[in-house]
Design a protein around this motif. Structure first.
Motif, short mmCIF file in Angstrom:
data_model
loop_
_atom_site.label_atom_id
_atom_site.label_comp_id
_atom_site.label_asym_id
_atom_site.label_seq_id
_atom_site.Cartn_x
_atom_site.Cartn_y
_atom_site.Cartn_z
N LYS A 116 43.98 35.06 67.02
CA LYS A 116 43.29 35.34 65.77
C LYS A 116 41.79 35.48 66.02
CE LYS A 116 44.49 31.71 63.46
NZ LYS A 116 44.64 30.76 62.37
N PRO A 117 41.11 36.30 65.23
CA PRO A 117 39.66 36.41 65.37
C PRO A 117 38.99 35.04 65.22
CG PRO A 117 40.47 38.16 63.96
CD PRO A 117 41.62 37.21 64.18
N ASN A 118 38.08 34.73 66.11
CA ASN A 118 37.36 33.46 65.98
C ASN A 118 35.88 33.67 65.71
OD1 ASN A 118 36.81 34.43 68.54
ND2 ASN A 118 37.78 32.72 69.62
N TYR A 119 35.53 34.91 65.30
CA TYR A 119 34.15 35.20 64.92
C TYR A 119 34.13 36.01 63.63
CZ TYR A 119 32.60 33.54 69.44
OH TYR A 119 32.34 32.73 70.53
N LEU A 120 33.12 35.77 62.82
CA LEU A 120 32.82 36.56 61.64
C LEU A 120 31.40 37.09 61.78
CD1 LEU A 120 34.06 34.02 58.92
CD2 LEU A 120 35.21 36.16 59.52
N PHE A 121 31.11 38.18 61.11
CA PHE A 121 29.74 38.68 61.10
C PHE A 121 29.07 38.19 59.81
CE2 PHE A 121 31.85 41.68 63.92
CZ PHE A 121 31.00 41.61 65.02
N ALA A 167 30.71 32.00 64.97
CA ALA A 167 32.06 31.47 65.18
C ALA A 167 32.63 31.02 63.84
CB ALA A 167 32.01 30.29 66.15
N ASN A 168 33.95 31.07 63.73
CA ASN A 168 34.60 30.61 62.51
C ASN A 168 34.17 29.19 62.15
OD1 ASN A 168 36.03 32.98 62.23
ND2 ASN A 168 37.90 32.19 63.14
N THR A 169 33.87 28.39 63.18
CA THR A 169 33.45 27.02 62.93
C THR A 169 32.05 26.94 62.34
OG1 THR A 169 32.71 26.91 65.23
CG2 THR A 169 34.90 26.05 64.73
N GLN A 175 37.88 19.77 57.97
CA GLN A 175 39.12 20.42 57.57
C GLN A 175 38.94 21.94 57.52
OE1 GLN A 175 39.71 18.27 53.92
NE2 GLN A 175 41.11 16.78 54.86
N GLY A 176 37.78 22.39 57.08
CA GLY A 176 37.51 23.82 57.04
C GLY A 176 37.52 24.44 58.42
N ILE A 177 36.98 23.71 59.41
CA ILE A 177 36.97 24.18 60.79
C ILE A 177 38.39 24.23 61.35
CG2 ILE A 177 36.27 23.58 63.14
CD1 ILE A 177 33.69 22.42 61.90
N THR A 178 39.13 23.17 61.13
CA THR A 178 40.48 23.08 61.67
C THR A 178 41.41 24.16 61.12
OG1 THR A 178 40.22 20.70 61.98
CG2 THR A 178 42.46 21.54 61.95
#
Length: 355
Positions: free
Chosen positions: A134-139, A209-211, A293-296
């Motif tokens: 799954k993508p692990n980056y957003l712009f 990163a998604n995190t 929880q949002g990161i996980t």
């Protein structure tokens, strides 16, 4: 590098940025004048020893002490060798410097650092692979931006770290959108500068990163910042080591013994998100439970391929993409993989975690 007390940066946002950077940070800085390929002629092809000789030790990277905590919580058996030091290091350029200084034997990075090392003429090999599907980056956009798609990046200032996973994700996204490098302005930055560059308007867009993204939007969403999702993935999460380490029969056996623990630790973390949220993100990184929880929720299920064919192809495509942009010389990356270790991680986990 900004500090947690830098003006305009929320402390939890800063901590989250560090967590995101640790997942995939890698560098190509300092490559000017480097060799196009490392000498791999001396790479060992000797079979791996079945047993780790007594007295063997390794120096292993563990950014933010993640590995020790993971192994402890998972109650994994003791390693059959001594870890002489757990090195709190994650960024690709730092890892390579530590490899060169012989202060580190084994590290966890994305796919870019091994390419960097080869480009610089430093011999190192990939020994284990975890696939990211799954993508692990957003712009993320600066506050007040009207950019909605990657096509809208044309003519805009984009945060670009050519030697980090974030940079390659950006290049892949531009290619998929049919944009040439000359269609945009790439602003050279390191990923830990992206937050300040966005909030100050130094750049229009930066890959996060998604995190990292949820905390950024929490702070700047009300000011018009938003994110743009793509299907671009950063495929490889890997373990790698200097060739000199792998040429040492005892150390190579220790690396082989470590790989199953690494794989099992990642599986345990995936299967026990509540415990990991509390013990790592809340207790050691000072995030709120909601942030944890949002990161996980955005995490990738670990997948360990029995065959490395897809990984080799992906690594070559990445190297070619960088070469097309003039960031590295054209190079063959097939020699970056030590196939003696192929399949070890997959054999250590249940079938659902094998690609």
């Amino acid at each position: 590098m900004p500090s947690a007390s830098s003006p305009g940066i929320d402390r939890r946002l800063f901590l989250t940025s560090l967590l995101g950077a640790s997942a995939a940070v890698a560098g190509l800085s300092g490559c000017a004048g480097g060799s196009a390929a490392a000498d791999t002629a001396g790479a060992s092809t000797a079979p791996l020893a079945d047993k780790v000789p007594a007295g063997t030790s390794l120096k292993i990277a563990s950014y933010l002490n993640t590995q020790q905590l993971q192994f402890k919580l998972a109650k994994l058996p003791a390693l059959p060798f001594t870890v002489s030091s757990w090195v709190n290091i994650g960024a690709g350029p730092d890892v390579i410097n530590a490899f060169r200084a012989k202060s580190l034997d084994l590290a966890n990075n994305a796919g870019i650092p091994p390419i960097q090392a080869q480009y610089q003429g430093f011999a190192a090999k990939i020994v284990a692979i975890n696939i990211t599907r799954k993508p692990n980056y957003l712009f993320a956009t600066k506050p007040g931006s009207d950019i909605r798609t990657v096509a809208d990046f044309k003519g805009k200032k984009l945060a670009f770290s050519q030697g980090q996973a974030q940079g390659v994700v950006l290049l892949r996204a531009l290619k998929e959108a049919g944009l040439a490098y000359g269609d945009v302005k790439l602003v050279p930055l390191t990923s830990n500068q992206f937050f300040t560059a966005l909030q100050s308007g130094q750049v229009d867009v930066a890959p996060l990163a998604n995190t990292q993204a949820p905390a950024y939007i929490q702070q700047y969403g009300s000011k018009g910042a938003h994110t743009i999702a793509t299907d671009v993935v950063d495929l490889l999460n890997l373990l790698w080591a200097p060739q000199a380490v792998l040429n040492d029969k005892a150390k190579a056996a220790a690396v082989a013994a470590y790989i199953p623990q690494w794989a099992k630790g990642l599986v345990w973390q995936w299967e026990n998100p509540d415990t990991w949220n509390e013990e790592f993100y809340v207790k050691t990184q000072n995030l709120t439970l909601a942030q944890a929880q949002g990161i996980t929720k955005l995490a990738n299920k670990p997948l360990f391929p029995p065959s490395w064919d897809e990984a080799v192809k992906w690594e070559q495509e990445t190297a070619d993409l960088l070469a097309e942009g003039g960031f590295v010389k054209k190079t063959d990356v097939s020699g970056l993989f030590d196939h003696r270790f192929e399949g070890i991680a997959a054999a250590a986990v249940p079938a659902e975690y094998r690609k």
